[in-house]
Design an enzyme around this catalytic site. Structure first.
Site, PDB file in Angstrom:
ATOM      1  N   ASP A 139      73.097  40.200  -2.621  1.00  0.00           N
ATOM      2  CA  ASP A 139      73.727  40.457  -3.592  1.00  0.00           C
ATOM      3  C   ASP A 139      73.457  39.804  -5.176  1.00  0.00           C
ATOM      4  OD1 ASP A 139      76.409  41.337  -3.800  1.00  0.00           O
ATOM      5  OD2 ASP A 139      76.820  39.200  -4.246  1.00  0.00           O
TER       6      ASP A 139
ATOM      7  N   GLU B 105      70.647  44.134  -6.370  1.00  0.00           N
ATOM      8  CA  GLU B 105      71.127  44.078  -7.520  1.00  0.00           C
ATOM      9  C   GLU B 105      70.544  43.581  -8.674  1.00  0.00           C
ATOM     10  OE1 GLU B 105      75.923  44.653  -5.973  1.00  0.00           O
ATOM     11  OE2 GLU B 105      75.870  42.777  -6.326  1.00  0.00           O
TER      12      GLU B 105
END
Ligand code: CA
Length: 669
Positions: free
Chosen positions: A351, A380
């Site tokens: 994340d 990400e």
């Protein structure tokens, strides 16, 4: 890229203000590089029949104590042990006897004040709400046959087909037929069926043909009350105890060892079905600064600050973790090594990976390589706010080429195909927007440099950002923002329901035929809708859970995705991992239309059973005529049906082919 408010409640803020002040004041003007570091691999609690040992890193504490409890919540401690100072800023204690099953906390003292009692940061078993650690016998956490359990293996990361879901979404919805609803074990059940007799849960994943299930966070997170029979719903991006499984997904959250056993049994069931498990990890921030396990032991150290001393917030969730500091980096590396080795996990999705420094990510890749190079790492490649970490040091998408063996999500292809993520009415290539052909081509080649791809005409990336397509995650939808069904409904309001479904099929046909690693949002194959809720992180099961009745309602769409996945797996021309080969094999003839992309492929050169492949993506609402190279061609896919059996097709064509509106044609010979 999520929209979450900081999850700490006002009441907790008031109660914890004294700790918060301590953390703040220590953060100001402190040179963390002067803190001693510990090199050993025995941080945390180590159990044996004869004694239990503990080692915690707390270099600035005046004292550290270890308290024992018979229950996971409430009551007074049975016993208290003071730790003694040891090497590298650590504190240690050894308690003779067998302490299996006991709960514990650690507590540090600064300037005469004791901070909150917490499990140690390395706690692998915790009781309800993660408030206390639990001492356990690791041998008793292994389900029968665990020694034979193995990760799934692909010869290239581009052979992977990812499917992103949530434990509750996949098990609690109408018609799931699953017994352990909302639990890890629900994903281990075989033979489950919808009311119409169609496979659900794990059986559905097997039939669909995905290779890896990517689950939203399943480490112990803070937002749900584990004492409740109906704890509610959360995505889980609020880390509490990084090394323990989340309690709401377990049948008895008070028993830390059974949490571990149930998760392992689920991994084992997935592996037996040929499916790997990817864990969504959230090392970039914690539930809160004031309450975190880290802050109670080493105030300030684990979080980045601005020069003025205030905590920075690149996560958009109130704080950001300082991965570049030696003991934070060590914690992340050891946590990942633990999950990979103890649970046999097949990959990790980071994340807001852009918050992490590149050096930490490279070391994590090396750690995984030494265990099993098949372990897939991706994340990400962005932050959700400004960070004091220099941009060139961040693991961001633009610099993915500097991180071999690590992939990043392509927002280019995502928004190019379906339209802008936050401008909900904005359509994309598949829903009829002109001028996105070059973005689609950049996606089809897997983000690498290609003589016919002009990156100055690509929506976001001004130049290639990866070394190989195995560093690109191609997708159009995920848990963030609207589901594909909802996005298409909002951005193509005039389109009929059949055309909206055609747009959805076209969108994921591009994803599943592009070079790179395809990623599907769970339920997209059954027209998953959240009723227009674009940020459902704490919405109800009614909003979030897959409705298995849609398996029958959208049977053609399910079959289309299944057959397309099978086609991808059968043909190496879709899964090349050599940039030179891709540049040689793929060509893009001019189409004369702003809405159409055509790709030719010298499939034989890619080792395929086909000699040649032609893909025609028609994003317009009008039919498109294309003149095929001379000779006979087999129509393998027409935007509604895909034939995946080798050597077979829908029909044989030559000369000119008329491609339906919002359709992908796949032709081969
Ligand atoms: Ca929890």
């Amino acid at each position: 890229m999520r929209f979450r408010i900081p999850l700490i409640s006002v009441l907790n803020l008031i109660l914890l203000m004294p700790f918060f002040r301590i953390a703040q004041s220590v953060a100001q003007g402190v040179d963390f590089s002067t803190y001693p570091v510990y090199d050993g691999n025995d941080l945390g609690v180590t159990w044996s029949q004869a004694a239990t040992r503990i080692r915690v890193w707390a270099p600035t504490a005046d004292a550290v104590r270890w308290q024992f409890y018979s229950a996971d919540l409430g009551g007074a401690p049975d016993r208290e042990v003071y730790l003694r100072q040891d090497a590298g800023g650590t504190w240690v204690a050894t308690l003779p006897g067998n302490w299996e099953g006991s709960y514990y906390t650690v507590q540090a003292q600064f300037d005469g004040a004791w901070l909150a009692e917490v499990p140690d940061p390395y706690a692998r078993a915790v009781g309800r709400n993660g408030q206390r650690g639990q001492i356990f016998n690791p041998q008793k956490t292994n389900p029968p046959g665990w020694e034979q359990d193995q990760r799934v293996k692909q010869s290239s990361y581009t052979d992977i087909v990812l499917y992103e879901g949530h434990v509750r979404d996949l098990t609690v919805g109408p018609g799931s037929g699953i017994k352990h609803q909302g639990k890890f074990l629900g994903l281990s059940e075989r033979g489950t069926r919808s009311p119409e007799g169609l496979p659900t849960g794990l059986d559905h994943l097997v039939e669909l043909g995905i290779t890896h299930l990517h689950l939203l966070p399943f480490f112990d997170y803070g937002s749900l009350d584990e004492t409740l029979e109906q704890p509610g719903y959360n995505w889980g991006y609020d880390p509490l105890n990084y090394n323990a499984p989340e309690g709401t997904y377990c049948t008895n959250p008070a028993d830390g060892a059974s949490r571990i056993r149930e998760l392992k049994a689920t991994v084992q069931a997935l592996h037996s079905a040929g499916i790997g498990l990817v864990m969504d990890v959230v090392y970039n921030h914690t539930f809160s600064v004031a309450e975190s396990v880290f802050s109670q032991l080493v105030p300030g150290y684990y979080y980045r600050q601005w020069p003025e001393g205030n905590f920075s917030d690149a996560s958009g969730c109130g704080n950001e973790v300082a991965s570049e500091r030696p003991m934070v980096r060590k914690f992340m590396r050891e946590s990942l090594q633990y999950w990979a080795s103890e649970y046999h996990l097949d990959g990790f999705r980071f994340d807001l990976m852009g918050i992490h420094d590149q050096q930490t990510m490279r070391l994590i890749r090396e750690d995984m390589n030494s265990m099993d190079p098949h372990i897939f790492l991706y994340g990400e490649g962005w932050t959700a706010g400004p960070s004091p970490l220099a941009e060139e040091a961040r693991a961001i998408k633009r610099l993915t080429w500097q991180l071999p063996g690590i992939a990043a999500f392509s927002d280019d292809i995502r928004d190019g195909i379906k339209g802008h993520w936050s401008d909900e009415k904005d359509p994309g290539f598949a829903s009829g927007k002109a001028g996105l052909g070059m973005t689609v081509k950049a996606g089809l080649v897997g983000g690498i440099a290609h003589p016919q791809v002009d990156f100055s005409k690509v929506n976001y990336s001004p130049k290639p950002w990866v070394g190989t397509p195995s560093q690109v995650i191609n997708y159009v939808s995920c848990h963030d923002n609207h589901t594909l069904y909802d996005k298409v409904a909002i951005s193509a309001p005039g389109a009929s329901e059949p055309r909206r479904l055609a747009i959805q099929r076209l969108a994921n046909t591009i994803v599943l035929t592009a070079q790179g690693v395809p990623f599907l949002h769970a339920g997209v194959e059954m027209a998953y809708t959240k009723g227009g809720d674009h940020n459902s992180y704490k919405s109800s099961d009614q909003v979030n859970a897959l409705d298995w009745n849609r398996m029958a309602d959208y049977a053609d769409l399910v079959a289309y995705h299944r057959d397309l996945i099978a086609l991808r797996k059968a043909h190496p021309v879709f899964r090349m991992d050599d940039p030179e080969l891709i540049r040689r094999v793929l060509t893009f003839p001019e189409t004369g239309s702003e809405h159409v992309v055509v790709q030719h492929a010298d499939a034989a050169a890619a080792g395929d059973s086909w000699k040649e492949l032609v893909l025609i993506f028609n994003g317009s609402d009008q039919p498109f005529s294309y003149t095929l190279p001379s000779g006979d061609w087999t129509l393998v896919g027409n935007g509604r049906v895909v034939v995946s059996a080798p050597g077979e097709g829908l029909l044989t064509l030559s000369g000119s082919v008329e491609v339906a509106p919002s359709a992908a044609y796949i032709l081969a010979r």
